[in-house]
Design an enzyme around this catalytic site. Structure first.
Site, PDB file in Angstrom:
ATOM      1  N   GLU A 129       0.840  -1.208   0.000  1.00 58.98           N
ATOM      2  CA  GLU A 129       0.000   0.000   0.000  1.00 58.98           C
ATOM      3  C   GLU A 129       0.865   1.244   0.000  1.00 58.98           C
ATOM      4  O   GLU A 129       0.500   2.266  -0.580  1.00 58.98           O
ATOM      5  CB  GLU A 129      -0.944   0.003   1.207  1.00 58.98           C
ATOM      6  CG  GLU A 129      -2.086  -1.000   1.124  1.00 58.98           C
ATOM      7  CD  GLU A 129      -3.131  -0.649   0.078  1.00 58.98           C
ATOM      8  OE1 GLU A 129      -2.749  -0.360  -1.065  1.00 58.98           O
ATOM      9  OE2 GLU A 129      -4.326  -0.681   0.403  1.00 58.98           O
ATOM     10  N   THR A 181      -6.676   9.310  -5.327  1.00 57.01           N
ATOM     11  CA  THR A 181      -6.712   9.201  -3.868  1.00 57.01           C
ATOM     12  C   THR A 181      -6.118  10.447  -3.220  1.00 57.01           C
ATOM     13  O   THR A 181      -6.628  10.957  -2.221  1.00 57.01           O
ATOM     14  CB  THR A 181      -5.935   7.945  -3.413  1.00 57.01           C
ATOM     15  OG1 THR A 181      -6.514   6.814  -4.063  1.00 57.01           O
ATOM     16  CG2 THR A 181      -6.019   7.744  -1.918  1.00 57.01           C
TER      17      THR A 181
END
Lengths: 311, 311
Positions: A129, A181
């Site tokens: 991530e 994001t």
């Protein structure tokens, strides 16, 4: 000993309405399919994806970075060769990078005789991530590995609470627009009103109680977000109409999946979930935006073992 | 038909650490003892309290205001005569006004054949809280009436969720200093950091999961308050030392009860709860502040019927 394994690694919904940054759940559809093969030497090989232009250098690839982190905790002449057939579109908001990172380490753990705990696997996958978004967050990875609904009570130290989930049906629409994001995070206010925060923690408390007591009406009443959704929903065309039509069609509630642009809704029955998906389709058809819908259920298992292939 | 009833109305802990304004629980000790008698005419009589100088005009008395609200929903020639023997000191932070208001309407409901639901009784009793503090809050009244631990998910509309509570032991210290609810509210910041709020709703989600899954370790890890306690605890001399010593003595966790000055701690066993109370006593003895301690349990019943007296 098996030297190759094929798994299905599921999409996940993070930021579950009032559970921003802490609650997420896994899906049965879409899933990435991944084949991992043991190598007799310390290296990680990422095979190129036929559809998406993803990096194949292991340290720049989310699955590769996760495997390298796991390999750091293993001794001896061992490595991995990974082939991913990606079905979860990157940037869709349903945990594409988490599926790659989590699926890779769960598969590796199987081939190594399940020596690591789920929590350790989450720690490894968080390195993936970090490659994807710059942040080692766990709210997609945890439900991908544990299945069901997971609470990240705390990130430092990591404290994951698996919540036995009711068998709810999920409708998801992925409108083909780009919401980065980083942008979705940048528009959030760093300061919020105490009175809004009180509503939010009343709702997350109600949501957890509804989940654990299988009280679908309470789940529905609690699926309200007074803080994030009012800000982020402006990035998703038609959001207010979409939500209103889904609730009118019988959805318990829902909201933005992850940081968007996908939107999810929970329903008690598959029939309702199908009707909700039809409303989703109608809204984006009218807006002239390409989209894809999924009708699925909360995935209680997480990563699913498809086949093990002996040497 | 009975025309008189005696009940015990319990003290309550509101603002349960990370559950500011939404979570509270009931105690077995202290309790107010109240005798309510039916009158054959529409009026409410409040007998003077022998110890505390409380108003006896019904509309200025918290129990009286609650009874008047209930009487508004009843037809016919009926009224109430109430005697309260108060054991919960006003201003202690353990729900003194809520015990008066909630006890009165639960007693009245018994004498009227239990025609009202618990939620209706909470609505009536909130008129008493309005007399006491100017605000119709329910976070002490709800656990007083429902027993156990209650969540006020929402106040408009009122949504009370009763959470089956583990059989935890409670230590409470009431230092004899004055913290006015209005002051305790005034020093709170109206704006808070999103990142602190995220920690708080992670913790309340963990606390509810711990309560419902009887996971005492999770309850302990979740009993953290990053928002209210750092501000309000400055009103309570010795708070940081007190908390540290209680945790070292084995308490699961705890914090300020209501808006203070009382402090509560939860423990798994009575032995630990006694040791925690001894630490509490030691801190305030050293500081030269008068105090009272209680060692009790979470009260699963709420208001307790002591005796019914036929005509």
């Amino acid at each position: 000993m098996n030297n190759s394994i094929t798994i299905l690694s599921p999409g996940t919904v993070a930021n579950m309405v009032c559970g921003f940054d802490v609650l997420g759940f896994a899906l049965y559809d879409p899933c990435d399919e991944m084949e991992l093969r043991l190598l007799p030497e310390r290296r990680v090989v990422i095979q190129p994806d036929p559809v998406y232009q993803l990096p194949t250098e292991p340290e720049k690839n989310v699955a590769g970075a996760a495997l390298l982190a796991l390999l750091d905790a293993v001794e001896g002449p061992v490595g991995f060769d990974l082939t991913i057939r990606k079905h979860i579109k990157p940037g869709s908001g349903i945990g594409s990078s988490a599926a790659s990172a989590a699926g890779a380490v769960v598969a590796a753990n199987h081939l190594l005789g399940n020596r690591f705990s789920n929590e350790e696997l989450v720690q490894f996958a968080m390195f993936g991530e970090k490659v994807a978004s710059g942040v080692k967050h766990a709210d997609n990875i945890a439900p991908c590995i544990y299945g069901g609904i997971t609470l990240i009570r705390s990130i430092h130290p990591l404290d994951i609470v698996a919540l036995p989930a009711p068998d709810l049906h999920v409708s998801i629409v992925h409108p083909q627009i780009e919401v980065r994001t980083a942008d979705a995070r940048a528009i959030l206010k760093q300061n919020i009103l105490l009175k809004d925060a009180i509503k939010q923690w009343g709702n997350i408390a109600g949501l957890v109680a509804g989940i654990l007591q299988n009280d679908l009406a309470l789940i529905g009443r609690s699926l309200q977000d007074h803080i994030i959704e009012p800000v982020r929903s402006i990035l998703i065309p038609g959001f207010d109409e979409l939500k209103q039509r889904c609730l009118a069609a019988g959805a318990l509630g829902g909201g933005i999946s992850g940081s968007g642009p996908s939107v999810f809704m929970l329903s008690a029955t598959e029939t309702t979930a199908q009707q909700v998906a039809a409303e989703m389709a109608a809204v984006f058809t009218r807006l002239g935006i390409d989209f894809h819908t999924y009708v699925t259920r909360i995935n209680q298992q997480g990563v699913i073992l498809k086949s093990e292939n002996p040497t």
